[in-house]
Design a protein around this motif. Structure first.
Motif, PDB file in Angstrom:
ATOM      1  N   ARG A 192      51.707 106.761   7.929  1.00  0.00           N
ATOM      2  CA  ARG A 192      53.166 107.031   7.375  1.00  0.00           C
ATOM      3  C   ARG A 192      52.755 107.075   5.935  1.00  0.00           C
ATOM      4  O   ARG A 192      53.410 108.037   5.185  1.00  0.00           O
ATOM      5  CB  ARG A 192      53.970 105.974   7.742  1.00  0.00           C
ATOM      6  N   ARG A 240      48.790 106.877  16.640  1.00  0.00           N
ATOM      7  CA  ARG A 240      48.964 105.554  17.361  1.00  0.00           C
ATOM      8  C   ARG A 240      48.061 105.680  18.385  1.00  0.00           C
ATOM      9  O   ARG A 240      47.423 104.603  19.098  1.00  0.00           O
ATOM     10  CB  ARG A 240      50.044 105.234  17.450  1.00  0.00           C
ATOM     11  N   VAL A 260      46.395  99.344  15.653  1.00  0.00           N
ATOM     12  CA  VAL A 260      47.407 100.367  15.942  1.00  0.00           C
ATOM     13  C   VAL A 260      48.543 100.554  14.836  1.00  0.00           C
ATOM     14  O   VAL A 260      48.749 101.396  14.228  1.00  0.00           O
ATOM     15  CB  VAL A 260      48.085 100.486  17.422  1.00  0.00           C
ATOM     16  N   THR A 261      49.112  99.101  14.451  1.00  0.00           N
ATOM     17  CA  THR A 261      50.003  99.207  13.466  1.00  0.00           C
ATOM     18  C   THR A 261      49.746  99.445  12.287  1.00  0.00           C
ATOM     19  O   THR A 261      50.527 100.262  11.605  1.00  0.00           O
ATOM     20  CB  THR A 261      50.625  97.650  13.517  1.00  0.00           C
ATOM     21  N   ASP A 274      56.149 113.371  11.667  1.00  0.00           N
ATOM     22  CA  ASP A 274      56.197 112.113  12.607  1.00  0.00           C
ATOM     23  C   ASP A 274      55.457 112.227  14.054  1.00  0.00           C
ATOM     24  O   ASP A 274      55.170 111.252  14.450  1.00  0.00           O
ATOM     25  CB  ASP A 274      57.644 111.484  12.657  1.00  0.00           C
ATOM     26  N   MET A 275      55.590 113.225  14.507  1.00  0.00           N
ATOM     27  CA  MET A 275      54.969 113.472  15.854  1.00  0.00           C
ATOM     28  C   MET A 275      53.471 113.196  15.810  1.00  0.00           C
ATOM     29  O   MET A 275      52.834 112.522  16.415  1.00  0.00           O
ATOM     30  CB  MET A 275      55.063 115.038  16.270  1.00  0.00           C
ATOM     31  N   SER A 277      49.375 103.060  11.773  1.00  0.00           N
ATOM     32  CA  SER A 277      50.754 103.444  11.820  1.00  0.00           C
ATOM     33  C   SER A 277      51.182 103.463  10.316  1.00  0.00           C
ATOM     34  O   SER A 277      51.701 104.507   9.934  1.00  0.00           O
ATOM     35  CB  SER A 277      51.653 103.036  12.583  1.00  0.00           C
ATOM     36  N   GLU A 278      51.050 102.229   9.653  1.00  0.00           N
ATOM     37  CA  GLU A 278      51.577 102.206   8.474  1.00  0.00           C
ATOM     38  C   GLU A 278      50.913 103.032   7.306  1.00  0.00           C
ATOM     39  O   GLU A 278      51.308 103.810   6.603  1.00  0.00           O
ATOM     40  CB  GLU A 278      51.152 100.624   8.204  1.00  0.00           C
ATOM     41  N   LEU A 321      52.258 111.003  13.796  1.00  0.00           N
ATOM     42  CA  LEU A 321      52.045 109.779  13.841  1.00  0.00           C
ATOM     43  C   LEU A 321      51.742 109.185  15.265  1.00  0.00           C
ATOM     44  O   LEU A 321      51.026 108.273  15.509  1.00  0.00           O
ATOM     45  CB  LEU A 321      53.150 108.991  13.220  1.00  0.00           C
ATOM     46  N   MET A 322      52.482 109.794  16.061  1.00  0.00           N
ATOM     47  CA  MET A 322      52.440 109.179  17.466  1.00  0.00           C
ATOM     48  C   MET A 322      50.991 109.472  18.088  1.00  0.00           C
ATOM     49  O   MET A 322      50.477 108.634  18.806  1.00  0.00           O
ATOM     50  CB  MET A 322      53.476 109.764  18.273  1.00  0.00           C
ATOM     51  N   TRP A 323      50.308 110.749  17.562  1.00  0.00           N
ATOM     52  CA  TRP A 323      48.965 111.005  18.359  1.00  0.00           C
ATOM     53  C   TRP A 323      48.261 110.038  17.622  1.00  0.00           C
ATOM     54  O   TRP A 323      47.230 109.610  18.296  1.00  0.00           O
ATOM     55  CB  TRP A 323      48.846 112.437  17.696  1.00  0.00           C
TER      56      TRP A 323
END
Lengths: 300, 144, 151
Positions: C57, C28, C49-50, C21-22, C53-54, C24-26
């Protein structure tokens, strides 16, 4: 400039030679090009500016030739000057020239390039000169295509930009009261327009700290399922932000259509007139308000 | 809770208490793990000492995807079970547009323009537990 | 969908792993940086960006991890950002079902794939059971140019 004998007749090396020759004669050709209408009328600040612009184009051409891609409009070498070419063709188009005329001006650049290349290859065998001139002709033809392409897409870009500006002008957001904003919609609602309406209304909600937003559709001729969907999206987005959105100006004919089409405006507060919607909002804000003849029922 | 390197926008979201209201301000991007941790923290806080309301300020949040959307909805639903009302405050227009397009309208969620309006909303429409009659639903301020 | 037109220039792609999940931040952060760089509007930036993210994930949860490749496409006039999410996971047997709203196999709201598709201009999903999944999305600056389709 030296050319090895073995390479004669090889198309690739001809292109390479043209590239080298263009670099070698860069200054002279640029000086000639700077006086052509294509450069002279676009780069008007100084002649040096025009010469620099010519050199940029020449460098790009040399790079494309050296890469052996004289027929490739997508050769990476062109990317550097694409913006400049677009600006030039746009500027020429503004003076009333058609894309074909602009292309003609680009074609006119060839003659001075040919002259200098012929001079450059003076000592070479005829086959080398022939190969080089052929490569140069193809290269200049490709440049013309690149300019044509930028001229055409530039037109499309302009139309898009104007359409966008028109959209923004056509959707003013009005503050009706402290905490109440409204957008009177006039004309047909398509996707692009709805997007602009949604964005401006939501921005206004933040800017005005508006708890109520009114979408007035009095001026919208018809409501079909697409328009209904756009309205509901706007209402849903406003709700997420913490504002209540009211749709007003639902004329009897439109109410009839909505019912007949079986459209579900699920939970959207609707009112017959803008005044009714304002009354609803003011009541919600707790603003003292006399009785009116037309108070609607809250349809939650 | 492991120590996070400094570049992280927000590692751990603190839960503040103002009288009987819990205030949570989410700053910047949130790691999934920390979003779930926040969910646990809020409910734990309510359980520890009763709160009537929870305000989640997301005005600094630039992106809410379906995961964070679900976490917000679940905090609200969980708090509701513990008799506290949740108000999500300050959602940015860009985030709201994106969520609607995504298909996430979060209809059950209470929302407010900012923290101040959220606090006012909680005052004017207190949770069932805060009302003397204690009858659920009498004042239910449900926007859906 | 058509293949990439020959007239589209690609900037050098950025490749990021998706393993936690880290990451995922990168992702975004990186997609936001790219979207800002090509001057997307705020709404466009947020949508891209959204969507990223989807999809990231999805790659993490359903594909068991993978990577994202981000490229700026430019043809001299139009600019687009292309994101490719690839995993070597179990793949998707029924693509239509996976795309439909409400379908979930991972405990989410089931809006991931269908929702992400609505946020971007072009969307392509390639998957074979056992062979992993590749999802390619594209967002144009300002909207889809009338003459271009270059996923």
């Amino acid at each position: 400039m030296r050319v090895s004998e073995q390479q004669i007749g090889d198309e690739w090396s001809s292109a390479g030679q043209v590239g080298q020759a263009l670099r070698h004669r860069r200054e002279q050709i640029a000086q000639r090009w700077a006086d052509t209408p294509l450069f002279r009328t676009v780069f008007t600040v100084s002649r040096d500016e025009a010469v620099e612009a010519c050199k940029a184009v020449l460098d790009a051409l040399a790079e494309v030739a050296e890469a052996g891609r004289v027929e490739d409009v997508d050769a990476p070498g062109f990317f550097v000057v694409r913006e400049q070419l677009a600006r030039m063709s746009a500027s020429r188009a503004r003076t009333g020239l058609s894309p074909a005329q602009i292309a003609g001006e680009v074609a006119a650049l060839r003659s001075s390039a040919v002259e200098h290349l012929t001079a450059e290859f003076e000592q070479e065998p005829a086959a080398v000169v022939h190969g080089a001139l052929l490569a140069l002709t193809m290269l200049m033809g490709t440049l013309r295509l690149v300019v044509m392409e930028t001229a055409l897409s530039d037109g499309a870009e302009l139309i898009n930009r104007q359409r966008q500006q028109l959209l923004e002008v056509a959707t003013p957001v009005i503050k009706l009261w402290d905490g109440v904003v409204a957008v009177p919609l006039i004309g047909t609602l398509d996707s692009a327009r709805s997007q602009v309406v949604m964005e401006s209304l939501l921005e206004a909600i933040v800017a005005q700290q508006a708890q109520y937003a009114i979408l007035d559709i009095t001026g919208v001729p018809t409501v079909d399922s697409l328009v209904a969907q756009h309205l509901m999206k706007t209402v849903a987005a406003a709700r997420l932000m913490g504002a209540e959105c009211v749709v007003s100006g639902v004329r009897p004919a439109i109410a009839q259509t909505i019912v007949q089409l079986g459209l579900d405006l699920g939970g959207v507060v609707t009112r017959a007139t803008l005044a009714d919607a304002l009354a609803f909002a003011l009541r919600g804000l707790g603003v003292g308000f006399g009785p009116t003849s037309h108070q609607g029922v809250v349809a939650r | 809770m492991t120590e996070q390197p400094g570049w992280l926008p927000q590692a751990h979201v603190p839960v503040l208490r103002l009288d009987d209201v819990l205030l949570v301000a989410i700053q910047g991007d949130l790691r999934d793990e920390n979003a779930e941790r926040l969910q646990y923290d809020v409910l734990q806080h309510i359980a520890d000492s009763p709160a009537t309301g929870v305000v989640i300020d997301i005005s600094s949040v630039e992106v809410v995807d379906s995961f964070l959307g679900r976490v917000l909805a679940e905090i609200a639903a969980g708090a509701e079970l513990l008799a506290a009302r949740t108000v999500v405050a300050g959602m940015r227009p860009t985030v709201a547009i994106t969520l609607v397009e995504l298909g996430l309208t979060l209809t059950g969620l209470r929302t407010a323009l900012d923290v101040q309006s959220a606090l006012r909303m909680l005052r004017e429409h207190p949770a069932p537990a805060a009302r003397e009659h204690g009858e659920r639903g009498a004042y239910d301020y449900d926007r859906s | 969908m058509t293949t990439t037109g020959p007239d589209t220039h690609r900037g050098s792609p950025t490749c990021l792993p998706i393993r936690s999940d880290m990451d995922l931040m990168w992702i975004r952060q990186e997609v936001r940086r790219l979207a800002t760089e090509v001057q997307f509007s705020l709404v466009q930036q947020t949508k891209l960006v959204t969507a990223a993210s989807e999809l990231a994930r999805n790659t993490l949860v359903h594909g068991g991890g993978g990577h994202m490749e981000a490229t700026v496409l430019h043809d001299g006039v139009h600019t687009a950002v292309r994101l490719v999410f690839a995993d070597c996971g179990p793949g998707i047997a029924d693509v239509d079902q996976a795309m439909s709203d409400g379908y979930t196999s991972g405990g989410g709201l089931g809006l991931g794939l269908g929702g992400a598709r609505r946020l971007v201009h072009e969307f392509r999903l390639e998957s074979q059971p056992g062979r992993g999944t590749t999802i390619t999305v594209l967002m144009w600056h300002g909207g889809v140019p009338p003459t271009r389709q270059a996923l």
